[in-house]
Scaffold this active site. Structure first.
Site, PDB file in Angstrom:
ATOM      1  CD  GLU A   8     -21.269   6.355 -38.953  1.00  0.00           C
ATOM      2  OE1 GLU A   8     -21.992   7.253 -38.482  1.00  0.00           O
ATOM      3  OE2 GLU A   8     -21.058   5.280 -38.366  1.00  0.00           O
ATOM      4  CD  GLU A  66     -17.183   4.605 -36.612  1.00  0.00           C
ATOM      5  OE1 GLU A  66     -18.229   4.627 -35.920  1.00  0.00           O
ATOM      6  OE2 GLU A  66     -16.749   5.589 -37.232  1.00  0.00           O
TER       7      GLU A  66
END
Ligand code: AHR
Length: 497
Positions: free
Chosen positions: A174, A297
């Protein structure tokens, strides 16, 4: 309307990479500590520090690949703090997740041991946000170099003579957010630089995964593919199913209305659109689909359970979660030409977990059962399905009532996973089965419940569990299936019996 699904057992549309059934364990809340690692001196029965009850439960899922150490934690993690004698390992503050003290007792050696015990491929996520190129490069050397070198020698001093095999390595997590708040242009350059030093030693060949987009940030995917596709094997995507609003209230895991149920299903189905759209962008730069889309994820994200640490992301898990898992895995199977791996968040005690623990007690969740039932799809050939099914109304929108996925394993056994997303209505499905297969040996299992928020608890650990499914009728080439509301079923047609 009659629900009709045509399954053609002779039309193979690719192979379902078993890594789609991957998992993710972060140093977050009680996932690693308590959930997996209790230490060798614990009164909880363990194998070299890893609790046996969790290990045995997870073994039954045939977890193909396990991602670690984060998540947001990965970009604050300095791996050198987590090797060597445990009593000397540096303590740190886990700033992202509750500000708790991380004693680094679960580090590289312990993670590799866990993977060995589970029979899973390790997938390590390296630190780009606050780590150096040297640190990342030395981690790979420490794990995989066979010979004399500062890192390999240190590994040997720490008790591991042979290098490990390490296939999957993520370059940051991220990076658009907790991993450094970068712009895609900047991260693309950093990716190119960091990955240069993620070396292949000996015959260890690393599959390099670039940090990908958040949800529908298509510009991120575009930029990464444009600037770095040649230097990556996979590009990640993160998407969580959140019925409410991430900041203002995600919604309760257990106390929700019928509308919230349907909204959750709609949001889970959004994965299809995301995978399609990110995939279309990837096609522009990579028409042969060499670069895998790695959904490393995904899962439900609800409000935390009352009276638990907000930084620990502990939530219960109901039949609604089971449907989200079933629907999402059907989507990944369907996109197996591009989706090469997915990792549900997270394995134990965090978000959409497989397993929940309370001191020495452990229960498995409805989601666990879906992974166990669906493991028949791992590595199997995806078969062609055509749908004409009813829909569920949600305001002026509609979602399908039923989703499905079918595959053929190496012995010719055909497995069909079916989800009924409706919380009220059963579904009668005419499954028209074509191709060279006899409908003689059909069997099935189903996971369902009569209440929307049914779940397993430490008091009632087996409230939601799969049972044999016989509510189908064989008529020549058709299987007529009565699928109850809120159910996930897997039907198998075995050629061999
Ligand atoms: O899974 C929980 C967190 O969600 C991860 O640490 C992060 O990558 C994501 O935002």
């Amino acid at each position: 309307m009659e629900n009709k699904i045509v399954l053609n057992t002779d039309i193979v549309q690719g192979t379902i990479n078993r890594n789609i059934y991957g998992h993710f364990a972060e140093h977050l809340g009680r996932c690693v500590y308590e959930g997996i690692w209790v230490g060798e001196d614990s009164s909880i029965p363990n194998t070299m520090g890893i609790r046996n009850d969790v290990l045995n439960a997870l073994k039954k899922l045939d977890i193909p690949v396990l991602r670690w150490p984060g998540g947001c934690f990965a970009d604050e993690y300095h791996w050198k703090d987590g090797v060597g004698p445990r009593e000397y390992r540096k303590h740190m503050v886990n700033k992202h997740w509750g500000g708790v003290i991380e004693n680094n007792h679960f580090g590289t050696h312990e993670f590799m041991l866990l993977c060995e015990l589970l029979g899973s491929e390790p997938y390590i996520c390296g630190n780009v946000g606050s780590g150096t190129v040297q640190e990342m490069s030395e981690w790979v050397e420490y794990i995989t170099f066979d010979g004399e070198s500062p890192m390999a020698d240190w590994r040997k001093e720490n008790g591991r003579e042979e290098p490990w095999k390490l296939k999957y390595f993520g370059v940051g997590n991220e990076s658009w957010g907790c991993g450094g708040n970068m712009r895609p242009e900047y991260y693309a350059d950093l990716y190119r630089r960091y990955q240069t030093y993620v070396r292949n030693y000996g015959d260890n060949k690393i599959y390099k995964i670039a940090g990908g987009a958040n949800v529908d940030d298509f510009n991120w995917t575009d930029m990464l593919m444009r600037e770095a596709a040649q230097r990556m094997d996979g590009l990640s995507l993160h998407y969580y199913t959140i019925p409410g609003d991430f900041w203002k209230g995600k919604g309760s895991a257990t106390d929700f209305t019928e509308d919230e149920w349907t909204i959750t299903m709609q949001k889970a189905l959004h994965m299809d659109e995301l995978v399609t759209q990110h995939g279309t962008i990837m096609d522009r730069y990579d028409a042969n689909k060499r670069v895998g889309l790695i959904v490393d994820e995904w899962g439900t994200w609800f409000d935390i359970e009352p009276d638990t640490n907000p930084g620990f992301l502990y939530q219960q898990n109901t039949i609604r979660d089971a449907l989200v898992a079933g629907v999402t895995l059907n989507i990944f199977n369907d996109h197996c030409d591009r989706v090469q791996m997915a990792n549900i968040a997270q394995t134990v005690n965090v978000l959409q977990a497989m397993v929940l623990t309370e001191q020495d007690k452990m229960i498995v969740t409805p989601t666990y059962h879906v992974f166990e039932m669906y493991k028949v799809h791992q590595g199997a050939e995806k078969l062609s399905l055509n749908f004409n099914v009813d829909s569920i109304k949600l305001g002026d929108q509609e979602i399908p009532q039923v989703t499905a996925s079918a595959s053929k394993d190496k012995n010719g056994k055909v497995n069909i996973s079916l989800c009924n997303l409706d919380n009220k209505k059963a579904s009668t499905i005419q499954l028209d089965i074509r191709g060279d297969i006899k409908l003689a040996n059909v069997s099935g299992r189903i996971l369902t419940s009569s209440s929307m928020n049914a779940r397993n608890t430490f008091e009632q650990p087996e409230k939601v569990k799969p049972v044999p499914f016989e509510n189908y009728r064989v008529a020549e080439r058709t299987l007529e299936v009565q699928l109850p509301a809120m159910s996930v079923a897997v039907l198998s047609i075995d050629k061999r019996l």
